[in-house]
Design a protein around this motif. Structure first.
Motif, PDB file in Angstrom:
ATOM      1  N   GLN A 242       0.474  -1.059   0.317  1.00 39.98           N
ATOM      2  CA  GLN A 242       0.118  -0.073  -0.088  1.00 39.98           C
ATOM      3  C   GLN A 242       1.109   1.179  -0.097  1.00 39.98           C
ATOM      4  O   GLN A 242       1.094   2.494  -1.199  1.00 39.98           O
ATOM      5  CB  GLN A 242      -0.916   0.123   1.181  1.00 39.98           C
ATOM      6  CG  GLN A 242      -2.132  -0.775   0.889  1.00 39.98           C
ATOM      7  CD  GLN A 242      -2.849  -0.442   2.690  1.00 39.98           C
ATOM      8  OE1 GLN A 242      -3.249  -2.363   2.398  1.00 39.98           O
ATOM      9  NE2 GLN A 242      -3.259   0.074   3.165  1.00 39.98           N
ATOM     10  N   ARG A 243       2.172   0.951   0.706  1.00 37.06           N
ATOM     11  CA  ARG A 243       2.823   2.074   1.341  1.00 37.06           C
ATOM     12  C   ARG A 243       3.886   2.900   0.204  1.00 37.06           C
ATOM     13  O   ARG A 243       3.508   3.485  -0.286  1.00 37.06           O
ATOM     14  CB  ARG A 243       3.680   2.761   2.445  1.00 37.06           C
ATOM     15  CG  ARG A 243       2.762   2.645   3.261  1.00 37.06           C
ATOM     16  CD  ARG A 243       3.603   2.576   5.141  1.00 37.06           C
ATOM     17  NE  ARG A 243       2.178   2.253   5.930  1.00 37.06           N
ATOM     18  CZ  ARG A 243       2.955   2.233   7.428  1.00 37.06           C
ATOM     19  NH1 ARG A 243       4.133   2.218   7.451  1.00 37.06           N
ATOM     20  NH2 ARG A 243       1.919   2.018   8.044  1.00 37.06           N
ATOM     21  N   LYS A 244       3.948   1.558  -0.711  1.00 32.36           N
ATOM     22  CA  LYS A 244       4.972   2.045  -1.189  1.00 32.36           C
ATOM     23  C   LYS A 244       4.012   2.180  -3.222  1.00 32.36           C
ATOM     24  O   LYS A 244       5.121   2.730  -3.826  1.00 32.36           O
ATOM     25  CB  LYS A 244       6.370   0.517  -1.727  1.00 32.36           C
ATOM     26  CG  LYS A 244       7.061   0.921  -0.713  1.00 32.36           C
ATOM     27  CD  LYS A 244       7.935  -0.386  -0.816  1.00 32.36           C
ATOM     28  CE  LYS A 244       9.138   0.241  -1.776  1.00 32.36           C
ATOM     29  NZ  LYS A 244      10.244  -0.918  -2.047  1.00 32.36           N
ATOM     30  N   PHE A 245       3.092   1.718  -2.978  1.00 29.23           N
ATOM     31  CA  PHE A 245       2.527   0.969  -4.348  1.00 29.23           C
ATOM     32  C   PHE A 245       1.883   1.198  -4.918  1.00 29.23           C
ATOM     33  O   PHE A 245       0.891   1.484  -6.335  1.00 29.23           O
ATOM     34  CB  PHE A 245       3.300  -0.406  -5.275  1.00 29.23           C
ATOM     35  CG  PHE A 245       4.283  -0.889  -5.337  1.00 29.23           C
ATOM     36  CD1 PHE A 245       5.767  -0.128  -6.097  1.00 29.23           C
ATOM     37  CD2 PHE A 245       5.082  -1.696  -4.636  1.00 29.23           C
ATOM     38  CE1 PHE A 245       6.569  -0.853  -5.589  1.00 29.23           C
ATOM     39  CE2 PHE A 245       6.234  -2.417  -4.075  1.00 29.23           C
ATOM     40  CZ  PHE A 245       7.387  -1.893  -4.853  1.00 29.23           C
ATOM     41  N   LEU A 296      14.919  -9.153  -0.265  1.00 34.14           N
ATOM     42  CA  LEU A 296      14.591  -8.156  -1.202  1.00 34.14           C
ATOM     43  C   LEU A 296      13.197  -7.539  -1.155  1.00 34.14           C
ATOM     44  O   LEU A 296      13.383  -6.825  -2.139  1.00 34.14           O
ATOM     45  CB  LEU A 296      14.265  -9.187  -2.377  1.00 34.14           C
ATOM     46  CG  LEU A 296      16.175 -10.525  -2.379  1.00 34.14           C
ATOM     47  CD1 LEU A 296      16.031 -11.451  -3.585  1.00 34.14           C
ATOM     48  CD2 LEU A 296      17.405  -8.835  -2.586  1.00 34.14           C
ATOM     49  N   MET A 297      12.399  -8.067  -0.263  1.00 37.70           N
ATOM     50  CA  MET A 297      11.040  -7.825  -0.720  1.00 37.70           C
ATOM     51  C   MET A 297      10.706  -6.274  -0.783  1.00 37.70           C
ATOM     52  O   MET A 297      10.167  -5.258  -1.334  1.00 37.70           O
ATOM     53  CB  MET A 297       9.550  -8.352   0.421  1.00 37.70           C
ATOM     54  CG  MET A 297       9.125  -9.797   0.084  1.00 37.70           C
ATOM     55  SD  MET A 297       8.253 -10.216   1.243  1.00 37.70           S
ATOM     56  CE  MET A 297       8.148 -11.608   0.905  1.00 37.70           C
ATOM     57  N   GLY A 298      11.832  -5.231   0.782  1.00 35.05           N
ATOM     58  CA  GLY A 298      11.386  -3.936   0.764  1.00 35.05           C
ATOM     59  C   GLY A 298      12.253  -2.879   0.119  1.00 35.05           C
ATOM     60  O   GLY A 298      12.014  -2.061   0.279  1.00 35.05           O
ATOM     61  N   LEU A 303       6.116  -2.177  -8.530  1.00 31.62           N
ATOM     62  CA  LEU A 303       5.523  -3.330  -8.368  1.00 31.62           C
ATOM     63  C   LEU A 303       5.839  -4.925  -9.328  1.00 31.62           C
ATOM     64  O   LEU A 303       6.039  -5.930  -8.256  1.00 31.62           O
ATOM     65  CB  LEU A 303       4.460  -2.906  -9.033  1.00 31.62           C
ATOM     66  CG  LEU A 303       3.096  -3.369  -8.330  1.00 31.62           C
ATOM     67  CD1 LEU A 303       3.044  -3.742  -6.657  1.00 31.62           C
ATOM     68  CD2 LEU A 303       2.149  -3.440  -9.275  1.00 31.62           C
ATOM     69  N   VAL A 304       6.271  -4.518 -10.283  1.00 31.15           N
ATOM     70  CA  VAL A 304       7.035  -6.148 -10.757  1.00 31.15           C
ATOM     71  C   VAL A 304       7.637  -7.184 -10.272  1.00 31.15           C
ATOM     72  O   VAL A 304       7.905  -7.802  -9.695  1.00 31.15           O
ATOM     73  CB  VAL A 304       7.222  -5.677 -12.124  1.00 31.15           C
ATOM     74  CG1 VAL A 304       7.763  -7.410 -13.134  1.00 31.15           C
ATOM     75  CG2 VAL A 304       6.269  -4.892 -13.657  1.00 31.15           C
ATOM     76  N   LEU A 305       9.231  -5.950  -9.635  1.00 32.25           N
ATOM     77  CA  LEU A 305       9.758  -6.793  -8.960  1.00 32.25           C
ATOM     78  C   LEU A 305       9.367  -6.989  -7.394  1.00 32.25           C
ATOM     79  O   LEU A 305      10.206  -8.110  -6.986  1.00 32.25           O
ATOM     80  CB  LEU A 305      11.233  -5.938  -8.630  1.00 32.25           C
ATOM     81  CG  LEU A 305      11.898  -5.209 -10.182  1.00 32.25           C
ATOM     82  CD1 LEU A 305      13.151  -4.889  -9.606  1.00 32.25           C
ATOM     83  CD2 LEU A 305      12.765  -7.030 -10.524  1.00 32.25           C
TER      84      LEU A 305
END
Length: 391
Positions: A242-245, A296-298, A303-305
């Motif tokens: 939510q916060r990033k994308f 790696l998530m953070g 969004l794709v990666l």
């Protein structure tokens, strides 16, 4: 073990996954409703506490019951009770009574039923399936669970975007009725204890048995650490995306779809194996893979990666869950199976609860990327430790 186990074993597998589908549709719809309405780590933590705390309190009791009473009727009674609760909330929602606190109370009451049902379900598989087929059946179970994870957020998202929670509740009720009808065809024999002393279905006896078994004690140690450290991926990923994308049902749905896609593919690979040569090492490698994906998530810039890391985490899950389930099912004595799975469930939920209480509010003041990377690194170190203990 009966000669022709396939009909009973696969019917049981199907019934539990049908019920799970309805439960997950409702669960996703409720969690996303709360997340989108509040955008708060604190509210997500409260929802998690409501879901987990009752299971923690009741699970060992449920495990003791699973070792003493009919597992079939425990499963049916718990699922039937949950269905009635769901019907009650659906009627309140249809009447326009839609307070947020009602969802928390509802989650707590459902959690009690699940705390009784889950140890009985997990300990029933070795009664229905030959030991040589447990890896295959658990792999299929993980595949069906992943397929459910793929479909349920789509349906939950469609319901939330176009209708209201009432229809999600009704799906849960219908699937519960189907599961109950299937369970009437299942034959589960009563568990016979090896001795009167072992038949003492007390909580203390179950915990003593667990901690006196080196294999189970070591497994439960890493399992507790893993569930605590996986909290960012399992709970806070909603906030991260939510916060990033962007805060949208589409983004939340895509996240669940990619996770489930990875789980379905790897679950089918697991199901091809009759047995793993070394379940503890498979479990350790899967936990390590999950840890790398979480680190790696953070850090993903788009969004794709980010969705690719969710795919990798989903890929790890069936190997992790199948390996640990088979370790328990082939190590624990039949008359301690319910309490062993209950202790596993209690420890997992307790660690998720602690992680949510610590990291949920922290996510409102500390960058999520830092939380994901720190917990992922610690989880990787834990996996390395468990791998080395198996030498």
């Amino acid at each position: 073990m009966q000669q022709h186990w396939q009909k009973q074993g696969y019917l049981f597998l199907a019934s539990q996954n049908i019920s799970l589908f309805g439960t997950m549709v409702t669960g996703y719809a409720i969690t996303w409703y709360i997340s989108l309405a509040t955008n708060s780590g604190l509210w997500l933590a409260l929802a998690t506490v409501s879901t987990l705390r009752p299971q923690i309190l009741i699970s060992l009791v449920g495990g003791a019951w699973a070792d003493r009473y009919s597992r079939k009727w425990l499963i049916m009674g718990a699922d039937g009770g949950i269905a009635l609760l769901t019907l009650g909330l659906a009627l309140l929602w249809a009447a326009g009574i839609r307070e947020m606190w009602l969802l928390l109370v509802f989650a707590g009451l459902r959690s009690v039923g699940q705390g009784i049902q889950q140890p009985a379900v997990s300990s029933a598989y070795p009664q229905l399936v030959p030991e040589a087929e447990l890896t295959r059946i658990n792999g299929l179970n993980q595949t069906f669970m992943a397929l459910t994870t793929l479909l349920s957020p789509v349906l939950g998202g469609l319901i939330l975007a176009n209708f209201n929670l009432y229809w999600a509740f009704m799906i849960d009720i219908v699937t519960a009725v189907i599961e109950l009808l299937c369970m009437t065809k299942i034959k589960l024999q009563a568990v016979v204890a090896a001795s009167d002393e072992q038949n003492e279905a007390t909580l203390a006896a179950g915990l003593k048995y667990l901690f006196n078994n080196t294999v189970l004690r070591r497994l439960f140690t890493i399992n507790a650490a893993a569930y605590l450290l996986m909290t960012p991926a399992t709970i806070l990923s909603l906030l991260l995306i939510q916060r990033k994308f962007g805060a949208s049902v589409t983004n939340l749905t895509l996240q669940e779809i990619l996770w489930a896609s990875g789980s379905i593919i790897s679950g089918l690979l697991v199901a091809k194996h009759k047995q793993f040569k070394n379940n503890p090492r498979v479990f350790a490698l899967a936990v390590g893979g999950f840890a790398i994906a979480m680190i790696l998530m953070g850090e993903m810039p788009n969004l794709v990666l980010y969705l690719l890391t969710m795919f990798l985490a989903g890929w790890s899950a069936p190997f992790m869950m199948t390996a640990q389930a088979v370790i328990i099912q082939t190590t624990a004595a039949p008359d301690f199976m319910g309490r062993t799975f209950a202790a596993y469930q209690m420890g997992s939920n307790l660690m998720l609860l602690i992680g949510s209480l610590l990291l949920g509010p922290l996510a409102d003041v500390v960058p999520l990327a830092l939380i994901f990377a720190s917990c992922g690194a610690l989880l990787l170190a834990t996996a390395v430790w468990y791998f080395q203990t198996d030498k």
